[in-house]
Structures are given as C-alpha cells and as structure tokens.
Motif scaffolding. Structure first.
Motif, mmCIF file in Angstrom:
data_model
loop_
_atom_site.group_PDB
_atom_site.id
_atom_site.type_symbol
_atom_site.label_atom_id
_atom_site.label_comp_id
_atom_site.label_asym_id
_atom_site.label_seq_id
_atom_site.Cartn_x
_atom_site.Cartn_y
_atom_site.Cartn_z
ATOM 1 N N LEU A 217 42.110 -80.285 -32.957
ATOM 2 C CA LEU A 217 42.369 -78.970 -33.533
ATOM 3 C C LEU A 217 41.754 -78.846 -34.920
ATOM 4 C CD1 LEU A 217 43.733 -76.210 -33.563
ATOM 5 C CD2 LEU A 217 45.856 -77.348 -34.303
ATOM 6 N N LEU A 218 41.936 -79.867 -35.752
ATOM 7 C CA LEU A 218 41.423 -79.813 -37.113
ATOM 8 C C LEU A 218 39.885 -79.782 -37.133
ATOM 9 C CD1 LEU A 218 42.817 -79.642 -39.807
ATOM 10 C CD2 LEU A 218 42.631 -82.128 -40.037
ATOM 11 N N ALA A 219 39.277 -80.552 -36.226
ATOM 12 C CA ALA A 219 37.811 -80.550 -36.132
ATOM 13 C C ALA A 219 37.285 -79.172 -35.749
ATOM 14 C CB ALA A 219 37.354 -81.595 -35.124
ATOM 15 N N LEU A 220 37.955 -78.511 -34.826
ATOM 16 C CA LEU A 220 37.527 -77.186 -34.390
ATOM 17 C C LEU A 220 37.735 -76.144 -35.484
ATOM 18 C CD1 LEU A 220 38.860 -77.202 -30.710
ATOM 19 C CD2 LEU A 220 36.463 -77.281 -31.441
ATOM 20 N N ILE A 221 38.860 -76.244 -36.218
ATOM 21 C CA ILE A 221 39.121 -75.272 -37.292
ATOM 22 C C ILE A 221 38.046 -75.376 -38.367
ATOM 23 C CG2 ILE A 221 40.685 -74.723 -39.201
ATOM 24 C CD1 ILE A 221 43.016 -75.317 -37.325
ATOM 25 N N HIS A 222 37.710 -76.597 -38.778
ATOM 26 C CA HIS A 222 36.719 -76.767 -39.829
ATOM 27 C C HIS A 222 35.317 -76.363 -39.394
ATOM 28 C CE1 HIS A 222 38.859 -78.413 -43.247
ATOM 29 N NE2 HIS A 222 39.598 -79.130 -42.416
ATOM 30 N N ARG A 223 35.089 -76.271 -38.102
ATOM 31 C CA ARG A 223 33.770 -75.873 -37.587
ATOM 32 C C ARG A 223 33.873 -74.558 -36.812
ATOM 33 N NH1 ARG A 223 34.783 -80.888 -38.125
ATOM 34 N NH2 ARG A 223 33.197 -82.382 -38.866
ATOM 35 N N ARG A 224 34.826 -73.716 -37.273
ATOM 36 C CA ARG A 224 35.136 -72.483 -36.550
ATOM 37 C C ARG A 224 33.990 -71.479 -36.548
ATOM 38 N NH1 ARG A 224 37.542 -72.801 -41.369
ATOM 39 N NH2 ARG A 224 37.403 -71.059 -42.851
ATOM 40 N N LEU B 222 33.859 -85.824 -29.330
ATOM 41 C CA LEU B 222 34.212 -87.201 -28.945
ATOM 42 C C LEU B 222 33.924 -88.169 -30.085
ATOM 43 C CD1 LEU B 222 32.857 -87.200 -25.263
ATOM 44 C CD2 LEU B 222 35.255 -87.343 -25.950
ATOM 45 N N ASP B 223 32.811 -87.985 -30.784
ATOM 46 C CA ASP B 223 32.467 -88.872 -31.898
ATOM 47 C C ASP B 223 33.421 -88.698 -33.072
ATOM 48 O OD1 ASP B 223 30.355 -89.928 -30.496
ATOM 49 O OD2 ASP B 223 28.862 -88.570 -31.364
ATOM 50 N N LEU B 224 33.867 -87.452 -33.304
ATOM 51 C CA LEU B 224 34.775 -87.196 -34.430
ATOM 52 C C LEU B 224 36.177 -87.740 -34.179
ATOM 53 C CD1 LEU B 224 33.748 -83.527 -35.307
ATOM 54 C CD2 LEU B 224 33.560 -85.493 -36.843
ATOM 55 N N VAL B 225 36.653 -87.559 -32.961
ATOM 56 C CA VAL B 225 38.049 -87.890 -32.675
ATOM 57 C C VAL B 225 38.210 -89.334 -32.217
ATOM 58 C CG1 VAL B 225 40.054 -87.242 -31.280
ATOM 59 C CG2 VAL B 225 38.514 -85.478 -32.153
ATOM 60 N N TRP B 226 37.190 -89.878 -31.569
ATOM 61 C CA TRP B 226 37.238 -91.285 -31.122
ATOM 62 C C TRP B 226 36.017 -92.009 -31.684
ATOM 63 C CZ3 TRP B 226 38.634 -87.287 -27.807
ATOM 64 C CH2 TRP B 226 39.918 -87.341 -27.260
ATOM 65 N N PRO B 227 35.887 -92.125 -32.995
ATOM 66 C CA PRO B 227 34.675 -92.724 -33.581
ATOM 67 C C PRO B 227 34.496 -94.172 -33.147
ATOM 68 C CG PRO B 227 36.407 -92.534 -35.238
ATOM 69 C CD PRO B 227 36.904 -91.792 -34.045
#
Length: 830
Positions: free
Chosen positions: A41-48, A58-63
């Motif tokens: 959710l946070l990754a999507l908000i910051h790249r809204r 996948l790289d952001l959430v499971w680096p």
C-alpha cells in the motif's frame, strides 16, 4: 521496512496511513493489516502518479528474494477487501495504480487536484517496441479517428485490437491538445462501474457527484482522445457513457475496442483482420508479412538463438497459416519454440488448445492461454448463439446460410433462430464473412475457432446428430448435382461445388461412423461423378467412390451400387488402374443385367467398352458399345444414354477410319446434347467432329466449331483439360493448312499443359495427335520443330488460348515469335 519510504501521514476517505507507526487507521481506529500488505500500500501511495509494475513492486516489498507473483496478488486482494475494489486499479500488462484522491500529502500540503488526464503518462509504456504487420491498419485509423467522434475497432479475440488501439493513441495523441488516455475495461465485470473506471483513468475527482456529471464538467472544453479498451462485455454501459458525454464534450474523440460494435449513432466501425501471410515462401516475403514477422520476433524473444532460415521458413509460414494469422495464437506458439522446436510445434498444432498455454504473466488472464481467450469470447454468447457456434464447427471450409440452417437447426432451434444467431456471431467476430464468391454470402470459422467449437460440441454431446445433419445436407446437394450436371446450368453448378469440396469430403468421412453410412455415401459420391471428371479430380473421385462401395450399409442398393461401380471403373481407367477398372465394370454390367433395365445396362456397357478401348482391346470394346448403342436406341434419340453410346461408338469408327459413320454418330450425339443443354457433351462432340474433318484434310466448319467449343468451355468454367483440348485441334488445323510452325507451337503448348494435368488422351485422340505431329516434324525438320514446340511450352495457358483465338479469327501475323526462327514460306515449300 521503513527505509525505502519517506515519513508523513496520508489521508483518503475514512482512512489514514501512518508510515512512522506502520498503522492504517479507519475512522481513527487502527485496522489489522499484514506487514507485506502495508508495504504494498505504501509503495503504491508514494508512486500514485503512475502505474507501478509488478516486478518493481516485488523488488520493493520482497527485496533480494525470489517470490512468486501470486504472493503479490494475495496482498492486493487483501487491500481491496479492506479499502474497496476501486482503491487499487489493475492496469493489464503493466501493473497496479493507487486510484484514491489523497486529502493530505506527507509534507502536510494539500494534495491538490490532479489533471483530468495525463496524455503522455503510460501511453508509451503500453506500446510494443515494434508493432508488426499493422502499418496499413494504423494509417487507416489515423485518418478515421480525427474525422469521427467514435471509432470502434472490431475483431476476434486475440486478433490484436488492443495493441493497435494503443499504438494509435501513442502515434496521434500529440495531435490532440490535451493528449490521449486509455481506459482499461477488461477487469470491470459490473456495468455500473464503467463510468467510475473511466473517471479514475482520467483522474477526474468525483466527490459527491455522479461519475457522468463529474466527467461532463471536467471534459467540457477538452480536446483529447480517449481509448475505451475491451468493451465487448459492457456494450450497453459503454454506449451510454459515450452518448452521455458526447454533447457535453464535443472535443473528445473516442476509440473503442470490442469484439462487436457498440451500435450507436455516429459510430464508425473498423474491422481488423488477421495478420498478413506471405504469398511465397522466400525469406524476404515471409519477413515482410506481419504474421511471420511477429512469429520470428516472439520466438527470438523466447530463444535468442532462433532465426528464420531458408530451411525453416516454410514451416514458420505453415504455423502462422494454421493459426489463421491471429496475433495472440502466434505469440503463444512462438513461446513454445524453445521447448518443442519449430517442427515439433507444427506437428502439435492439431492440439493447439492444449499446446498454446505459455502467455505472459503480466497479460490479461484470458490472454495467457489460447483456450482462455476463446472461453472469454464464448462466455459472452447467449445459449442459442453458443449452440449455433458449436454446431457450425462441423463445417470444413466455408458454408452458405442455407447449409448453416440445415445443420444448426433442430426441433428446439428453428431456422430463423439460426439466422439471428449467425448474424450475432458475425457481429462478435467469431464467424468470418468470406469475400464475394459470386454466389450468396458465405461464412467461415477460423480454424482456431473451429477447433474450439468442435471441443464445445463434443462436451455438449451433440456431435453425432450435428454431423449427420451436415451429411444429409451435402447428400441433398450431390443429388441436385446429379440432375443438374448434365444441363445448361452445369457451369454454375461446378463453380458452386468448387466451394463445397471440403464439406463434401467431411460428409463422406462421417459415413464411416454410421451404421447405414454406405447408402448415404453412395448417393453422395455418385451425384458428384461429373464434378470429379470436369475438375480432373480423378484420383480423389476414384478413392471416395471405392470407399463408399466398401461402407457398411451399401449392399442391397443395386441401382446405386451399379452406378458407383461404373463410375469407379471409368475413373480407374483414366488414372491407368486398368485391372481395377475391368473388375469394377464387370461387376457393374453383371448387376445391370440382373436388374433388367435397358437404361442401366446401356450405361454400364458404354463405360465398360470405353475402358476396354483405353486398354487397347478394341474387339471387346466394340461388342460392349454396339450392344449399348442398340439398347440406347430403344430409349430414343433424346435419351442421355443414347448420346453417350453414340459418342463412344463414333470413337471406334474414327479409329477404324470409318469417317462418314463416325461423323454421323457424332452429329447424332451432338443433337442429343444440344436438346438436353449438356454443355460439356456439346463441346466434346464438336471436338470430335473437328478431328474427323481434319483427319480427312478438310477444314469445312472447323474454325466455326472450334470457336464455339472454346466459348462453351469458358461458359462451363471448364476443367483445364477441356480448355487445353482446342489447342490440340488448332495444331491439327494449322498442319492441314501448312502453317507448320504454328502447328508445332500449339502442339507444344497443348502437350505441356496436358502433362501438367496428367490427363491421358483417348485412343482415337492420340492417333489424331500423332498423325499431325509426325507430318509437322517431317515438314520442319527436328530442330525447327522442337524450337517451335519450346515456344509453345513457354506460353501460359491464357496466352496460348489468346493466340489460338487470334489464329482462328485470322488475326495472327504471318510469322510467330522470334524464338522460333524460320519463315512460313520456306516451311510450306518443304
């Protein structure tokens, strides 16, 4: 995992996201949310402001970890259940986008109103680096879209509508002041959400207003292109959207993609066809054709070692042809090249629904396998449409409306319902309308669609009954052909049968699976005897006739069996199978004698005698044919059997040099053929009369008869052998007139084309040819004779026929082409 994300709270609706405490609040109270879901959710908000690709998420959430894509889908699903289905939009083929309006940004500033649309955002990312084989479509659409308020790109599933539409938006978006925007409707299953989805894609703030009102206000005064992609399952809702916004936003142009038109005012439909296939098997032609170019590009993407070569280009073309030039099917097939190899792939395409299953993970679910794509289209049909669609699968090749009604209708579905369903299937791009054949419209299922239809037919348990109705329809056509193939409309009939050969063979094959298939099969193949001869399909005609005779259920039908045996014998003799011909004719004559009917016995004896003559047994031939002639005279001079027997006896008299007797018989046979209107036998008897005259060195009425025969052959839409035959007669005429070089030229042209057809000359005709050919060779000498014949061999059939017509009309110059040297005067003096 706070490192990658900046601090600051984000508020939207009733929710607040607090990155520092890693909490999600609903109306001020914490909501239980998993750590991975919170990170997504946070990754999507910051790249809204953009679409976030699945790989990036996948790289952001499971680096640093290798994780299956379904783990991401689980987290997205959990967020949608909590935040609402519209909070996170899926952009097929690209990824996800946070679609809610933020009340407060992380730094405490008001988020502000986003623009109505971001014309350049995302469009370029959606376009393939190379759109193969669609230049003409793009050019046509680039002219249509600015000229029309709504253009709908219509085509079968997987044909490439989305790719073309997005490429067009990329190409011409800058021509619109406010650019272009794509609204993806494939994931939308609820028609009530169409307007909301469009508003989200256009970044229109809805607030408390209904979506259509908010968009009408936002789009007023805008000049832009909006692409509505994948509309076929939401036709009414999409039509209402476009019509509602048309007046409020006159500067907006709409480009829709769908398997069928929206059917609203001002809609311009653009049907997109399959990718082009090459006309020849060269590497250059293959790579210039869209279907093969796409196959090579996708195969190389799957295996960089792959390339088209002279050795494999024919296989690649065949694969693309079997896949009907459908872009999705070609892409799925190319992905299998590393596993199966190109030859292995071609060998497994009869099971394409099982083989073509390796689509991109980022593609729409229905585009990940060929079966899924077809299931999607099939699922949009009503039950009667599904029934008609699967039943049409039994047709091989194209079919007419009447045949479709005969095959698809039953006690629960009448012919009018079939008509309605067929129209809907055409609209939905599941059935193709064939180019004008000169007859009533014809329809066809692409082979990929047909395989799926047959799969559905088997699953419905409806196959046997449908195939039997198909068989009965073509037995009826064959029996129509039996009566009409001897009359004045036989030329038109032959052209119609050309269109039905594949269906006839499918019907013939089904007879093997029926307990009483033999009787139906005999009716089918005997009705088409004249067709096999006319089209020089001798081997095929012989094979299917023999198979019909061997079917269960063929015994006990003496009249049909006798007729089939006679036909089998005649066809066997024409292909040089003389022993088989003798056996078939002997069996036919024995059956006919047992039946005691003069017409049946006359027919059997005539054809038996003709086969004896072709084998050189002229004594046996005369016994049979004279008996047939005597029987036929009992039937009267108007009888078709009399005409056949008179012609056959005339051949024997011509062989014996009995010119007057031969001419009298041919004239009688010609008169009968004229009374019946039998164009083919009129032509044959004219040929025989010409040969009889020339054998006596007479040119009386020869030109007149030759020109009439040639004209009749064209009217008959004759088989090539009948069109070629006048060339031989013209060679004989030229020899009688001392035009030796012309004689050799026409001789060379005729024998070359006969050789191409593998059509044997009758004994009397061969004697005629050998006679004038020997005289021409003697007159010219071997070298000049062969040079002139070589010129004739080099002429295409149409060129040779045109030259013959000029010669007969006395329009030909006195010397022939320079390739054949020598003067006519010198030749004649020799």
């Amino acid at each position: 995992m706070t490192g990658p994300f900046p601090s600051g709270d984000f508020a939207f609706g009733r929710f607040v996201v607090q990155p520092e405490t890693r909490q999600l609040l609903l109306d001020g109270d914490p909501v239980r949310l998993g750590a991975r879901a919170f990170d997504v959710l946070l990754a999507l908000i910051h790249r809204r402001d953009r679409v976030v690709g699945k790989s990036e998420l996948l790289d952001l959430v499971w680096p640093g970890l290798v994780v299956e894509e379904n783990n991401l889908q689980v987290q997205i699903s959990a967020l949608r259940k909590l935040l609402g289905p519209q909070a996170i939009a899926t952009i097929p083929g690209r990824g996800y986008r946070f679609s809610q309006k933020l009340d407060q940004a992380a730094d405490g500033e008001a988020a502000g109103e986003p623009p109505i649309a971001a014309p350049a955002s995302g469009i370029e990312m959606e376009v393939s680096p190379a759109l193969l084989g669609r230049d003409d479509d793009l050019k046509a659409l680039a002219a249509l879209v600015p000229a029309h308020r709504l253009v709908t790109v219509v085509g079968a599933g997987g044909i490439g509508k989305t790719t073309v539409a997005r490429a067009l938006a990329h190409r011409i978006g800058d021509a619109f002041e406010h650019g272009a925007c794509v609204v993806e409707l494939a994931p939308v299953s609820d028609p009530s959400l169409v307007a909301t989805t469009a508003a989200s894609a256009l970044q229109v703030k809805l607030g408390s207003q209904p979506p259509l009102e908010a968009m009408a206000q936002a789009l007023a005064g805008r000049r832009m292109l909006i692409v509505l992609d994948n509309c076929e399952h939401l036709l009414i809702a999409v039509a209402e959207l476009v019509e509602s916004l048309g007046a409020a936003a006159p500067g907006v142009h709409w480009l829709a993609t769908s398997q069928e038109p929206l059917r609203i005012a001002a809609e311009q439909v653009f049907r997109i066809g399959a990718l082009a296939l090459p006309a020849e098997e060269s590497l250059g032609a293959a790579r210039a054709a869209g279907a093969v170019a796409l196959f090579e590009a996708r195969a190389q993407a799957a295996d960089p070692r792959f390339s088209l070569t002279a050795a494999n280009v024919a296989v690649a073309i065949d694969i693309c042809r079997k896949l009907d030039g459908i872009a999705l099917a070609i892409e799925l097939a190319a992905a299998r090249v590393p596993l199966l190899g190109i030859e292995g792939l071609r060998g497994r395409l009869d099971e394409r629904l099982r083989v073509l299953t390796s689509g991109s993970r980022l593609a729409l679910p229905r585009h990940q396998t060929l079966r899924a794509a077809l299931e999607w289209s099939h699922g949009l049909l009503t039950l009667p449409q599904q029934t008609v669609f699967r039943r049409l699968g039994v047709f091989s090749g194209s079919f007419a409306l009447v045949a479709a009604q005969q095959v698809a209708a039953d006690q629960d579905l009448d012919e009018w319902a079939v008509l309605d369903a067929l129209g809907a299937l055409v609209d939905k791009s599941l059935v193709v309308v064939e180019p004008d054949s000169g007859f009533e419209p014809r329809y066809r299922l692409l082979e990929t669609m047909r395989e799926f239809a047959l799969d559905r037919l088997q699953a419905a348990g409806d196959g046997d009954a449908t195939r039997t109705r198909h068989l009965d329809a073509f037995v009826a056509l064959a029996e129509q052909a039996r009566s009409e193939s001897y009359g004045p409309q036989q030329g038109r009939l032959m052209e119609q049968l050309d269109l039905e050969v594949e269906n006839v063979l499918a019907a013939h094959a089904w007879c093997e699976h029926m307990a009483d298939g033999g009787e139906r099969d005999l009716r089918l193949v005997t009705g088409l005897f004249r067709y096999w001869l006319n089209r020089a399909l001798l081997l095929l005609g012989y094979r299917v006739t023999q198979e019909a005779l061997s079917r269960a259920g063929s015994a006990g039908h003496d009249r049909l069996r006798r007729e089939a045996l006679t036909h089998a014998g005649r066809l066997a003799s024409r292909i040089g199978q003389y022993q088989q011909a003798i056996r078939a004719h002997d069996a036919a004559v024995a059956l006919a004698r047992g039946m005691g009917a003069a017409d049946t016995l006359s027919d059997a004896l005539t054809f038996s005698g003709m086969s004896c003559a072709e084998q050189g047994d002229f004594a046996a031939a005369r016994v049979r044919i004279e008996e047939a002639y005597a029987l036929s005279r009992q039937l009267g001079a108007d009888s078709e059997k009399f005409g056949k027997a008179a012609l056959a006896l005339g051949e024997l008299e011509r062989l014996d040099g009995q010119w007057s007797r031969a001419e009298s018989l041919y004239e009688a046979a010609l008169a009968q053929a004229r009374r019946q209107g039998d164009i083919r036998l009129i032509g044959s008897n004219l040929h025989n009369l010409v040969m009889t005259a020339l054998a006596q060195h007479s040119t009386d009425r020869v030109r007149e008869r030759l020109l009439e025969a040639a004209e009749l052959n064209e009217e008959l839409a004759a088989a090539p052998y009948q069109r070629v035959f006048p060339l031989l007669l013209c060679a004989g005429l030229a020899a009688v007139q001392g035009d030796w070089e012309e004689s050799a030229l026409f001789d060379g042209a005729a024998m070359f084309h006969f050789g191409q057809l593998k059509w044997p000359l009758d004994p009397a005709d061969k004697v005629f040819v050998d006679s004038f050919s020997a005289r021409t060779r003697a007159a010219l000498g071997d070298s000049a004779f062969e040079r002139s014949r070589a010129v004739g061999r080099g002429l295409a059939l149409e060129e040779a026929l045109a030259r013959m017509h000029r010669y007969l009309c006395e329009e030909l110059p006195s010397t022939i082409d320079s390739e054949a040297s020598g003067s006519q005067t010198a030749a004649r003096s020799s």
